[in-house]
Enzyme design. Structure first.
Site, PDB file in Angstrom:
ATOM      1  N   GLY A 121       0.838  -1.205   0.000  1.00  0.00           N
ATOM      2  CA  GLY A 121       0.000   0.000   0.000  1.00  0.00           C
ATOM      3  C   GLY A 121       0.870   1.251   0.000  1.00  0.00           C
ATOM      4  O   GLY A 121       0.557   2.251   0.630  1.00  0.00           O
ATOM      5  N   GLY A 181      -0.467   4.879  -0.826  1.00  0.00           N
ATOM      6  CA  GLY A 181      -1.494   5.508   0.033  1.00  0.00           C
ATOM      7  C   GLY A 181      -0.937   6.714   0.772  1.00  0.00           C
ATOM      8  O   GLY A 181       0.241   7.054   0.648  1.00  0.00           O
ATOM      9  N   GLN A 182      -1.836   7.344   1.588  1.00  0.00           N
ATOM     10  CA  GLN A 182      -1.442   8.588   2.272  1.00  0.00           C
ATOM     11  C   GLN A 182      -0.255   8.349   3.203  1.00  0.00           C
ATOM     12  O   GLN A 182       0.719   9.116   3.196  1.00  0.00           O
ATOM     13  CB  GLN A 182      -2.634   9.121   3.095  1.00  0.00           C
ATOM     14  CG  GLN A 182      -2.355  10.471   3.740  1.00  0.00           C
ATOM     15  CD  GLN A 182      -3.363  10.869   4.808  1.00  0.00           C
ATOM     16  OE1 GLN A 182      -4.115  10.044   5.331  1.00  0.00           O
ATOM     17  NE2 GLN A 182      -3.343  12.134   5.166  1.00  0.00           N
ATOM     18  N   ASP A 198       2.341  -1.708  -4.471  1.00  0.00           N
ATOM     19  CA  ASP A 198       0.928  -1.303  -4.394  1.00  0.00           C
ATOM     20  C   ASP A 198       0.170  -2.069  -5.470  1.00  0.00           C
ATOM     21  O   ASP A 198       0.761  -2.502  -6.465  1.00  0.00           O
ATOM     22  CB  ASP A 198       0.798   0.224  -4.634  1.00  0.00           C
ATOM     23  CG  ASP A 198      -0.530   0.774  -4.103  1.00  0.00           C
ATOM     24  OD1 ASP A 198      -0.540   1.376  -3.026  1.00  0.00           O
ATOM     25  OD2 ASP A 198      -1.564   0.547  -4.761  1.00  0.00           O
ATOM     26  N   ASP A 258      -0.587  -7.121  -5.370  1.00  0.00           N
ATOM     27  CA  ASP A 258      -1.873  -7.113  -4.663  1.00  0.00           C
ATOM     28  C   ASP A 258      -1.689  -7.870  -3.353  1.00  0.00           C
ATOM     29  O   ASP A 258      -1.448  -9.080  -3.365  1.00  0.00           O
ATOM     30  CB  ASP A 258      -2.946  -7.798  -5.546  1.00  0.00           C
ATOM     31  CG  ASP A 258      -4.312  -7.806  -4.856  1.00  0.00           C
ATOM     32  OD1 ASP A 258      -5.303  -8.183  -5.516  1.00  0.00           O
ATOM     33  OD2 ASP A 258      -4.375  -7.441  -3.647  1.00  0.00           O
ATOM     34  N   TYR A 269     -14.823  -0.402   9.193  1.00  0.00           N
ATOM     35  CA  TYR A 269     -13.389  -0.084   9.335  1.00  0.00           C
ATOM     36  C   TYR A 269     -12.948  -0.279  10.797  1.00  0.00           C
ATOM     37  O   TYR A 269     -11.967  -0.952  11.073  1.00  0.00           O
ATOM     38  CB  TYR A 269     -13.168   1.366   8.893  1.00  0.00           C
ATOM     39  CG  TYR A 269     -11.788   1.913   9.088  1.00  0.00           C
ATOM     40  CD1 TYR A 269     -11.548   2.910  10.029  1.00  0.00           C
ATOM     41  CD2 TYR A 269     -10.715   1.454   8.335  1.00  0.00           C
ATOM     42  CE1 TYR A 269     -10.282   3.434  10.212  1.00  0.00           C
ATOM     43  CE2 TYR A 269      -9.441   1.982   8.508  1.00  0.00           C
ATOM     44  CZ  TYR A 269      -9.233   2.976   9.447  1.00  0.00           C
ATOM     45  OH  TYR A 269      -7.979   3.497   9.615  1.00  0.00           O
ATOM     46  N   LYS A 304     -10.441  -3.049  12.391  1.00  0.00           N
ATOM     47  CA  LYS A 304      -9.232  -2.651  13.128  1.00  0.00           C
ATOM     48  C   LYS A 304      -9.211  -3.290  14.517  1.00  0.00           C
ATOM     49  O   LYS A 304      -8.184  -3.756  14.988  1.00  0.00           O
ATOM     50  CB  LYS A 304      -9.137  -1.126  13.228  1.00  0.00           C
ATOM     51  CG  LYS A 304      -8.789  -0.444  11.911  1.00  0.00           C
ATOM     52  CD  LYS A 304      -7.462  -0.975  11.333  1.00  0.00           C
ATOM     53  CE  LYS A 304      -7.068  -0.305  10.043  1.00  0.00           C
ATOM     54  NZ  LYS A 304      -5.810  -0.879   9.490  1.00  0.00           N
TER      55      LYS A 304
HETATM   56  C1  VAH Z   1     -10.377   7.624   8.545  1.00  0.00           C
HETATM   57  N1  VAH Z   1      -8.198   8.675   8.344  1.00  0.00           N
HETATM   58  O1  VAH Z   1     -10.851   8.749   8.544  1.00  0.00           O
HETATM   59  C2  VAH Z   1      -8.873   7.491   8.840  1.00  0.00           C
HETATM   60  C3  VAH Z   1      -8.583   7.366  10.323  1.00  0.00           C
HETATM   61  C4  VAH Z   1      -9.179   8.067  12.668  1.00  0.00           C
HETATM   62  C5  VAH Z   1      -9.480   8.221  11.213  1.00  0.00           C
HETATM   63  O2  VAH Z   1      -8.573   6.067  10.754  1.00  0.00           O
HETATM   64  O3  VAH Z   1     -11.027   6.636   8.306  1.00  0.00           O
END
Ligand code: VAH
Length: 311
Positions: free
Chosen positions: A9, A12-13, A35, A52, A142, A146
Site C-alpha cells: 500500500g 497511500g497517504q 501497491d 496485490d 473499518y 481494526k
Molecule cells: C479515517 N483517516 O478517517 C482514517 C482514520 C481516525 C481516522 O482512521 O477513516
C-alpha cells in the site's frame, strides 16, 4: 545485516511518506515499495513492485525472492469508503493481515507493522482522553476490522511469537499525498480549497472535534515504535497515539490567521455519524511511558507547515 523492508500500500497517504522516511534511513535499495496500483510517485527513487496484498502466493514469492525481513502493511479501506463497500473493506483489511501474520508465523519475516486506528473506539467509549484499555464497540466496518485485527495480532504474538507492532493512528494530515476515503480527510482538503477557492464547504459540523496528527509525527512514531526493543514497544499492543484535537471551526480559525479572506460553510453528510462515534481526544500515556513518544506538531505549527508547502 541491514534491514530489508516491503511496504504494502505504498501509494497511500501514509505509505507514500513511510517509503520516503525509510529510504532516507536505510537507503533506497533496502526499501521496496509496492501497491496494487502502478507506481503513482515516479519521482521516488528506489524499487517498486506492483503487488496485490490479497494475493498470498505472489506476496510470499516477493518476500522470499527479495529476502524481506520487515513488512509494513499499509493497504486498507478507510472508514467512509468502508461504509459504502462493507464486504470489500472487511476482505481487504482482514485477509491482507492474515497473509502477513502467516508469513511471520512461518518465520519468513522478522517484524511487522500494522496500522490500527482510533476508529476501534465507538459511541460507548469515553469521549475525552480515551484510555488505552476500555470499552470498544466500533460502529463502522473499518473500526470493527481494526479491532478484530488488533485481537489477531495479539493472538499471533502470544501463540506463535510473531513480532507485530501497531499504532492507533488519529486522523492524519499531510501535503505529500492525498488521503483516500477517510472521515478525517476534510482536514486535508480544506487547505487545497482555502488556497484555490478561498472557501470550503465542510461535510462535518463546526463542532466535530476529532483526534488528529500531522504526518511527520505519525511517521516518527512509526519508526520509533519499530526501532524500540520489544521489551519497550510491546508486540501485540496497538498503542493509542495522540497529536492534537480540533474541530472544523477551530481549524478554519487557524487558517484565517494566514488567509484572512477564507470562509467555511457546513453541510454534514453521512460521515458526521462516523465522526460522532469516535473520541474527541486520546490518552497516549502508554506510548509515552513504554517507548518515549512525544508529538512535535500542534494545530498552529501544522497549519503553518501545510500552507507553507501548498502555497
Ligand atoms: C479515517 N483517516 O478517517 C482514517 C482514520 C481516525 C481516522 O482512521 O477513516
Amino acid at each position: 545485516m541491514p534491514q530489508k523492508c516491503l511496504i504494502l500500500g505504498a501509494n497511500g497517504q501514509i505509505g507514500t511518506e513511510l517509503v520516503i522516511a525509510l529510504r532516507k534511513k536505510l537507503g533506497n535499495g533496502q526499501v521496496i515499495a509496492s501497491d496494487v496500483k502502478p507506481n503513482k510517485a515516479p519521482d521516488q527513487e528506489g524499487p517498486f513492485i506492483q503487488l496485490d496484498a490479497l494475493d498470498e502466493s505472489a506476496l510470499r514469492a516477493v518476500i522470499v525472492q527479495e529476502k524481506i525481513d520487515t513488512v509494513y502493511l499499509m493497504a486498507a479501506m478507510l472508514s467512509a469508503t468502508g461504509e459504502q463497500h462493507p464486504d470489500l473493506a472487511w476482505s481487504l483489511n482482514m485477509n491482507t493481515l492474515f497473509h502477513v501474520l502467516r508469513l511471520g508465523k512461518d518465520g519468513l519475516i522478522q517484524r511487522i507493522f500494522w496500522p490500527s486506528s482510533i476508529a476501534v473506539f465507538g459511541p460507548s467509549s469515553p469521549k475525552d482522553n480515551t484510555p488505552q484499555l476500555g470499552i470498544m464497540e466500533p460502529s463502522t466496518v473499518y473500526g470493527i476490522s481494526k479491532l478484530s485485527g488488533e485481537m489477531w495480532c495479539q493472538y499471533y504474538h502470544q501463540k506463535y511469537g510473531v513480532d507485530v507492532r501497531s499504532l492507533r493512528y488519529p486522523g492524519l494530515i499531510s501535503y505529500k499525498s492525498a488521503p483516500g476515503g477517510g472521515t478525517t480527510d476534510y482536514a486535508v482538503t480544506i487547505f487545497y480549497e482555502a488556497l484555490a477557492q478561498g472557501h470550503y464547504n465542510c461535510y462535518l459540523s463546526a463542532e466535530a472535534t476529532l483526534p488528529m496528527m500531522y504526518m511527520d509525527d505519525a511517521i516518527d512514531a512509526t519508526l520509533a515504535l519499530m526501532d524500540a526493543p520489544s521489551t519497550h514497544a510491546k508486540p501485540g499492543v496497538a498503542y493509542n497515539l495522540a497529536g492534537m484535537s480540533f474541530s472544523p471551526e477551530e481549524l478554519s480559525e487557524e487558517i484565517k490567521k494566514h488567509l484572512p479572506e477564507f470562509s467555511i460553510s457546513y453541510a454534514p453528510d453521512s460521515r458526521q455519524k462516523i465522526a460522532d462515534s469516535w473520541p474527541k481526544s486520546i490518552d497516549d500515556s502508554w506510548a509515552r511511558k513504554d517507548w518515549g513518544w512525544k508529538p512535535k506538531y500542534d494545530l498552529s505549527q501544522m497549519v503553518h507547515t501545510m500552507l507553507a508547502h501548498l502555497k
